[in-house]
Structure formats: structure tokens, C-alpha cells
Design a protein around this motif. Structure first.
Motif, PDB file in Angstrom:
ATOM      1  N   HIS A   1      -9.463   0.238   3.545  1.00 30.86           N
ATOM      2  CA  HIS A   1      -8.378   0.751   4.389  1.00 30.86           C
ATOM      3  C   HIS A   1      -8.788   2.068   5.047  1.00 30.86           C
ATOM      4  O   HIS A   1      -8.599   2.250   6.260  1.00 30.86           O
ATOM      5  N   LEU A   2      -9.364   2.968   4.279  1.00 26.70           N
ATOM      6  CA  LEU A   2      -9.793   4.248   4.844  1.00 26.70           C
ATOM      7  C   LEU A   2     -10.938   4.059   5.844  1.00 26.70           C
ATOM      8  O   LEU A   2     -11.024   4.783   6.841  1.00 26.70           O
TER       9      LEU A   2
ATOM     10  N   LEU B   1       0.730   3.792  -3.033  1.00 23.61           N
ATOM     11  CA  LEU B   1       0.298   5.159  -2.743  1.00 23.61           C
ATOM     12  C   LEU B   1       1.290   6.159  -3.337  1.00 23.61           C
ATOM     13  O   LEU B   1       0.898   7.104  -4.032  1.00 23.61           O
TER      14      LEU B   1
ATOM     15  N   SER C   1      -8.145   0.856  -1.105  1.00 21.59           N
ATOM     16  CA  SER C   1      -8.245   2.135  -0.392  1.00 21.59           C
ATOM     17  C   SER C   1      -9.550   2.293   0.367  1.00 21.59           C
ATOM     18  O   SER C   1      -9.556   2.813   1.487  1.00 21.59           O
TER      19      SER C   1
ATOM     20  N   TYR D   1       0.835  -1.206   0.000  1.00 22.99           N
ATOM     21  CA  TYR D   1       0.000   0.000   0.000  1.00 22.99           C
ATOM     22  C   TYR D   1       0.868   1.255   0.000  1.00 22.99           C
ATOM     23  O   TYR D   1       0.609   2.198  -0.748  1.00 22.99           O
TER      24      TYR D   1
ATOM     25  N   PHE E   1      -4.756  -0.944  -5.706  1.00 24.91           N
ATOM     26  CA  PHE E   1      -4.662   0.166  -4.758  1.00 24.91           C
ATOM     27  C   PHE E   1      -6.025   0.829  -4.576  1.00 24.91           C
ATOM     28  O   PHE E   1      -6.460   1.076  -3.448  1.00 24.91           O
ATOM     29  N   ARG E   2      -6.711   1.120  -5.681  1.00 23.68           N
ATOM     30  CA  ARG E   2      -8.039   1.750  -5.591  1.00 23.68           C
ATOM     31  C   ARG E   2      -9.007   0.859  -4.810  1.00 23.68           C
ATOM     32  O   ARG E   2      -9.734   1.335  -3.941  1.00 23.68           O
TER      33      ARG E   2
END
Length: 161
Positions: free
Chosen positions: A120-121, A50, A117, A46, A113-114
Motif C-alpha cells: 500500500h505504501l 490502521l 502496508s 485498512y 495490516f502489516r
């Protein structure tokens, strides 16, 4: 109030230090576990993705990437090898530097990654933000800024040890 730099930390100062370090480690571990379980990305994946997704053409020199995420170049090289096998990144020799390597997030890496995210957020919100009041968040921001200044992380030189 001036403090003697030769004086050892007090018992209370050490308790606060240990609480901070141990709590931060638990938070990193839980965030990392959730990220891995919900997206198949490690915390390291990540961090790399990022940095690459924020870079022009999704590409950084390997040395720049290492400096940006605060990793030793050998650690980064090994990690990039694992990511490359999973088609998350691609490495190509720099055209203008015989020893340099450009690292690029692939379409697969950017999509991973998208997709990672969002959960994760959500975990950051649930495990960190929701635990603190707005005033505590502001205080933590001030504390982080003071530590960054003291350590020279904000671009200013760190004081001599």
C-alpha cells in the motif's frame, strides 16, 4: 479580497473543483484496487486496522472508532461484522458501558495490516508522491491545511454556512 457568498463559482473555479474531485476519486479507486489485489484488504479494512493498530492494546470503543475514521456508526457496524467473520477484529461488550462495544484487532488482523502496508505504501509513493515535486507536495500540504481549517477538521469550529 472579500467575496460575495451569494455569487456562484466561476466557470474556471468549477473546472478546478471538478478536476480536484475527479482526480482524488481516481486516486482513491486505484489505491483501493491495488490494496485489495495485493493484500486482500479493502480500503475500509485498512482504515479500521490502521486506527486499531495505533490504539492502546489495539482496542477502541466502536463509537470512538467511528468518529476517528469518519464513518456513520451503522456503516461501521456492518463493516465490522464482515471483518469479524474473517477474524481480522473481535468485538466484545464494554465492561463499564452496557451499550458500548470494544473493537480489537486480532493477531490475524494485525498481521494482515502489516503485510498490506508495504504494498500500500509503495502504491502511495508510485501513484501520488512520485507525481509531484517537493514544492508541489508542500503546496498541497498548505492547501489541505487551509481546507481542514475552513471545514473545522483540524479541531477549530467550521465557519457558519
Amino acid at each position: 479580497m472579500a467575496q460575495n457568498h451569494r455569487t456562484m463559482p466561476t466557470r474556471e473555479q468549477l473546472r478546478i473543483w471538478r478536476d480536484y474531485v475527479e482526480t482524488a476519486q481516481v486516486l482513491r479507486t486505484r489505491l483501493g484496487s491495488r490494496l485489495q489485489n495485493e493484500s486482500s484488504l479493502s480500503s475500509g479494512d485498512y482504515q479500521v486496522l490502521l486506527a486499531l493498530t495505533e490504539a492502546p492494546q489495539y482496542t477502541l470503543r466502536s463509537a470512538e472508532l467511528a468518529a476517528l475514521i469518519g464513518w456513520e456508526r451503522s456503516r461501521l457496524s456492518h463493516h465490522l461484522g464482515r471483518m469479524e467473520k474473517r477474524h481480522l477484529i473481535r468485538r466484545v461488550p464494554c465492561t463499564d458501558d452496557v451499550h458500548g462495544v470494544d473493537v480489537t484487532a486480532t493477531d490475524t488482523g494485525r498481521e494482515s495490516f502489516r503485510a498490506g502496508s508495504v504494498p500500500h505504501l509503495r502504491a502511495v509513493r508510485e501513484l501520488f508522491i512520485e507525481a509531484l515535486s517537493p514544492q508541489q507536495l508542500a503546496n498541497l500540504d498548505d492547501i489541505s491545511a487551509a481546507l481542514q481549517r475552513h471545514l473545522g477538521v483540524d479541531g477549530t469550529p467550521a465557519p457558519a454556512a
